[in-house]
Design an enzyme around this catalytic site. Structure first.
Site, PDB file in Angstrom:
ATOM      1  CG  HIS B 216      -6.162  91.798 -32.042  1.00 30.77           C
ATOM      2  ND1 HIS B 216      -6.696  92.956 -31.452  1.00 30.77           N
ATOM      3  CD2 HIS B 216      -5.215  91.362 -31.332  1.00 30.77           C
ATOM      4  CE1 HIS B 216      -6.096  93.480 -30.333  1.00 30.77           C
ATOM      5  NE2 HIS B 216      -5.169  92.315 -30.100  1.00 30.77           N
ATOM      6  CB  SER B 220      -8.304  86.075 -26.117  1.00 31.46           C
ATOM      7  OG  SER B 220      -7.178  86.917 -26.254  1.00 31.46           O
ATOM      8  CE  LYS B 244      -7.059  88.934 -14.780  1.00 27.46           C
ATOM      9  NZ  LYS B 244      -8.479  87.841 -15.410  1.00 27.46           N
ATOM     10  CG  ASP B 245      -2.506  92.263 -19.830  1.00 26.33           C
ATOM     11  OD1 ASP B 245      -3.124  91.368 -19.301  1.00 26.33           O
ATOM     12  OD2 ASP B 245      -2.572  92.204 -21.154  1.00 26.33           O
ATOM     13  CD  GLU B 288      22.725  81.903 -19.622  1.00 30.39           C
ATOM     14  OE1 GLU B 288      23.226  81.276 -18.805  1.00 30.39           O
ATOM     15  OE2 GLU B 288      22.388  83.020 -19.526  1.00 30.39           O
TER      16      GLU B 288
END
Lengths: 173, 426, 326
Positions: B216, B220, B244-245, B288
């Protein structure tokens, strides 16, 4: 970013938002259920929910304590004296009035959950003013039918679900 | 995080709290009024998805811990108890197991997005470092979680990984014994792994908060790699990016729950349904899937110390990426040559993942004379070469495409940007 | 804008391509497994329960239990399974009374009683299946040194999860039951010809290599080359074991457990070897994954819900973004 859509169709836009929000909230609610329900007794605990007890060895005036669902069950083979005092007690003397016959299916066999109805301690047998049970934690006194007579406990000792399989065998739960 | 907040408390209670603890304006600044570049594409939703997966893992994990017994004699059966007897236990465990895999999927895409669009470049180096720290913690947490069911793969995975530390000079053996709490992987090892597996996710959560904080401050990055300069370059986080997220999260949840409900063991290994046996090693030890590329690098280097150093090096080198890349241009959209090397890097990573689970002595795709070992060594060279040669050199010599002046100009066109600016002024 | 769209399209295309390469590489590698030429292929059983909507056939599970109980149980334990499981939803669903009777056929140590003595009592639904041996050493001593594994989870602990099943919408669990089925039907009385042929081929190759090396050695005529050792012929030796087409290495300590009419089915099903194998494999996958039916039943609802929610979210997202160029 002129918001023309809102002017044209005020209802439809709001409806979409509300419907989506409600539908999403439904999902969150349903999703929370397994997280909560996992704390309920599981299948292996439920499988142990009923036990069978052989009472042939318990003589008159003797008691047996067995473990059922992690709690003690008092099985008391009552003497005639004990039954008599209990039956003769007027209901008006009782804090939680209950007939003796409602406490024991067969009068000589008193089967109770041995947990004080005050705060969950285990009362002592053949003790107290009424020669019934006495809870040492906060001085609750129960009579020979496990009914509360004095002290802070609000209710009589709980009677579990049980049945006689034969004269010498009972099934609890 | 607070800088962007436009929150003004309306109620008296709100004002009262704001004066004493401005937490609402902090959250408001972080998740509502924060200005975000308007041109973010769907690759940017994976940060939110990763956070969602972290929450899923923490919640299901706490609940599973209510039924799990961290003791070598009981762990395996307690997991089966969860699967068979606990209400919804199968759902919780399968969600936790597949959730771990999907968490890594989201994080890998998130990291690769950062690499493609140059999100680690100044002034976002600390953001990148914190992200890498999260990734490192995730790997440790995932590894220790995989040990808990105490199956054959759990036990032998723990044995192999802890044996890495033997290559540390002078004190390697002592470190190993310290990790084990004995002379082999055993009950004390399981116990401490459980404790740390419970602790680390909360450490991750803490670093995630720092990661978001560090995001922040500069804001972004975006697909153009041009900093947002004016108000018309950005949109508020809410409702544009929250929605959107969330949409991205629901789509991702469909994939997660497809695996949970219809193929819950696909990403696991059958041998882990055999209780741990310290006398028999399974025929094929495979970690894994999310560790496979690093495991391939370990196996590609034919010396124990070299392999371990190569493997840890392949993870640690990610931390210095911001200082290895010399290009001033962020987004690969304007770096045609970098774009090619990047996609080769991605394909190479998948190839390394493949090498992590096949026999090194077999022939590569059945081609006579070409063993998997040889090809995986070339893959390893490309992996390191990408960071230490391509990133520094390419930035100096490549021919890049011209950058747009601003985000709004690229999105709206020069006229559109001017028009919107005028509209906003009015 | 257009530029961006192109970029996104190209990213998607490239990711798809990379994934395609990775999966085909993996697929090719799996296909190129080291099977001996002429070996019978493992049968891929068309399990009735494998699909997205698949449920177990109760009668088949009950038959499978009968096979386990009458044949397998003499050597193999199933420690994780309790009699009450036989009554639970999604399983064989024997009635409560049936389960009580089945459990009571076996005894278990109870106690201590009031005198402190241990005693034996009939098993109850809450008790586990009885184990045939007291411990692992006893089991190995009775089976010529081989340990008959516990079967509670065997159907999940064998076989591998394949991409093929994933893309066909099949339960990834089919690998284990397929393995069990093929193992049980894969016995041969004699070592088959393809093994003998394979030995011949291996020996011929070894001899050829030896002769070639010998010629080189003789030609060199000095000490620069080591004299090659004559190859020891490789001949498949069954020893005390049984031959099985689908067991790793083809030698298995367990002699053929099932054949036609090993078990007399009470429901009139013809007791062929294949039927036995199919029934017991299904029973074992239920034992390993007793919540499969519940899992799929709930899963369909959850996925439908999520797809509808995604549709709604998409509509909301579009509404919010409709007048915003990005």
């Amino acid at each position: 970013m002129a918001d023309t859509g809102k002017v044209k169709e005020p209802g439809r836009r709001d409806f979409l938002y509300i419907a989506t929000g409600a539908f999403g909230a439904l999902g969150v609610g349903v999703g929370a259920w397994p997280l909560l329900d996992q704390m309920n007794p599981d299948a292996s605990v439920k499988a142990l929910a009923s036990i069978e007890v052989d009472i042939s060895t318990v003589g008159v005036g003797e008691s047996l304590t067995v473990n059922w669902r992690g709690k003690p069950i008092f099985i008391r083979h009552r003497t005639a004296e004990e039954i008599k005092t209990s039956v003769n007690t007027p209901l008006s003397d009782l804090k939680d009035p209950e007939e003796d016959s409602a406490r024991a299916e067969k009068p000589e066999w008193l089967i109770m959950v041995g947990v004080c109805t005050h705060l969950g301690c285990i009362p002592l047998g053949e003790a107290g003013k009424y020669n019934g049970w006495f809870c040492p934690c906060h001085n609750s006194v129960y009579d020979t039918a496990g009914r509360i007579r004095s002290g802070p406990a609000p209710k009589n000792l709980e009677i579990p679900e049980y049945s006689f399989i034969s004269d010498t065998k009972i099934k609890i739960g | 995080m607070s800088g962007h907040s436009t929150y003004v408390p309306k109620s008296d209670a709100g004002k009262w709290l704001e004066k004493r603890l401005p937490i609402i304006s902090l959250l408001h600044g972080a998740a509502v009024s924060m200005p975000n570049p308007r041109n973010l594409n769907y690759w940017w939703v994976f940060g939110g998805i990763a956070l969602f997966m972290l929450i899923v893992q923490v919640v299901t994990g706490i609940v599973l811990a209510m039924h799990y017994t961290p003791h070598a004699d009981m762990a395996f059966n307690s997991v089966e108890h969860i699967m068979r007897d606990v209400n919804w236990g199968w759902l919780l465990r399968y969600t936790h197991a597949n959730g771990a895999s999907m968490f890594f999927v989201a994080v890998y895409i998130h990291i690769l997005r950062g690499m493609y669009y140059g999100s680690y470049k100044a002034p976002r180096e600390v953001l990148w470092l914190l992200g890498m720290l999260i990734y490192l913690l995730m790997m440790a947490t995932g590894f220790m979680g995989y040990v808990l069911p105490w199956g054959q793969m759990s036990f032998w995975g723990a044995t192999v990984i802890t044996n890495f530390f033997e290559v540390v000079p002078f004190i390697g053996d002592d470190i190993r014994i310290l990790l084990w709490g004995g002379f082999a992987v055993d009950n004390p090892t399981l116990n401490r792994f459980f404790s740390l597996h419970y602790l680390l996710p909360f450490v991750i959560l803490g670093v995630v908060i720092l990661h978001i904080w560090a995001l922040h401050v500069p804001g972004s990055n975006n697909p153009l790699g041009v900093e947002a300069k004016s108000k018309q370059d950005t949109l508020s986080f809410h409702p544009y990016f929250t929605m959107k997220d969330l949409y991205g999260i629901v789509l991702f949840a469909i994939i997660l729950f497809y695996f949970v409900f219809f193929n819950p063991n696909f990403m696991g290994h059958p041998d882990n349904y055999i209780p741990a046996n310290s006398l028999v090693t399974p025929a094929h030890i495979v970690p894994e899937w999310y560790y496979l590329p690093f495991y391939a690098i370990l196996r590609a280097i034919p010396s124990k110390a070299g392999g371990v150093a190569g493997m840890f090096g392949s993870i640690l080198i990610l931390f210095v990426v911001p200082w290895l890349d010399t290009s001033k241009i962020r987004s690969a959209n304007f770096r045609p040559a970098y774009r090619i090397f990047f996609w080769i890097f991605v394909a190479n990573g998948l190839l390394l993942g493949y090498f992590g689970q096949v026999s090194t002595t077999d022939n590569f795709l059945g081609i006579a004379g070409v063993t998997n070992l040889v090809v995986s060594q070339m893959s390893t060279i490309y992996y390191f070469g990408f960071f230490v040669i391509i990133l520094p050199v390419l930035g100096l010599i490549e021919k890049t495409k011209p950058l747009p002046n601003s985000i709004s100009e690229a999105v709206l066109g020069a006229e559109g940007a001017a028009a919107e600016a005028a509209e906003q002024k009015a | 804008m257009n530029n961006l769209k192109q970029n996104i399209t190209s990213i998607v295309q490239k990711t798809a391509l990379a994934l395609l390469i990775a999966t085909s590489v993996t697929g090719a590698a799996c296909a190129a497994g080291g099977a001996i030429k002429g070996a019978p292929e493992a049968k891929y059983v068309d399990w009735s329960w494998a699909g997205v909507f698949g449920t177990f056939d109760r009668a088949q599970l009950q038959r499978g239990y009968q096979v386990y109980k009458e044949v397998c149980a003499s050597c193999h334990s199933m420690d994780l399974i309790k009699f009450r499981n036989l009554n639970e939803a999604g399983g064989p669903e024997f009635s409560e009374a049936q389960v009580k009777t089945l459990a009571a056929e076996y005894e278990i140590e109870g106690g201590p009683d009031a005198e402190g003595e241990m005693f034996t009592r009939p098993r109850l639904p809450k008790d586990p299946f009885p184990a045939p041996f007291a411990n692992k050493n006893a089991a190995m001593a009775s089976n010529g040194g081989a340990f008959p594994p516990d079967l509670s989870l065997i159907a999940k602990a064998r076989g591998h999860y394949s991409f093929k099943d994933l893309f066909m919408g099949r339960d990834g669990l089919v690998g284990g039951p397929n393995y069990v089925y093929n193992l049980l039907t894969g016995y041969e009385d004699e070592v088959p010809q393809y093994i003998l042929d394979h030995d011949k081929e291996v020996n011929a190759k070894a001899l050829e290599a030896y002769n070639k090396a010998l010629v080189e050695y003789n030609e060199a005529g000095d000490n620069s080359l080591r004299k090659p050792d004559a190859p020891t012929p490789h001949n498949f030796d069954l020893g005390e074991s049984s031959f099985n087409n689908h067991f790793s290495g083809n030698k298995i300590s367990m002699s053929q457990p099932l054949s036609e009419d090993s078990v007399e089915y009470t429901d009139g099903t013809k007791a062929t070897l294949e039927q036995h194998a199919e029934d017991v494999s299904t029973f074992l996958i239920w034992a390993a994954e007793p919540k499969m039916e519940e899992r799929k039943r709930i899963g369909i609802k959850i996925l439908l819900y999520l797809i509808i929610l995604a549709g709604l979210m998409y509509a909301v997202k579009r509404r919010i973004w409709e007048n915003v160029r990005h």
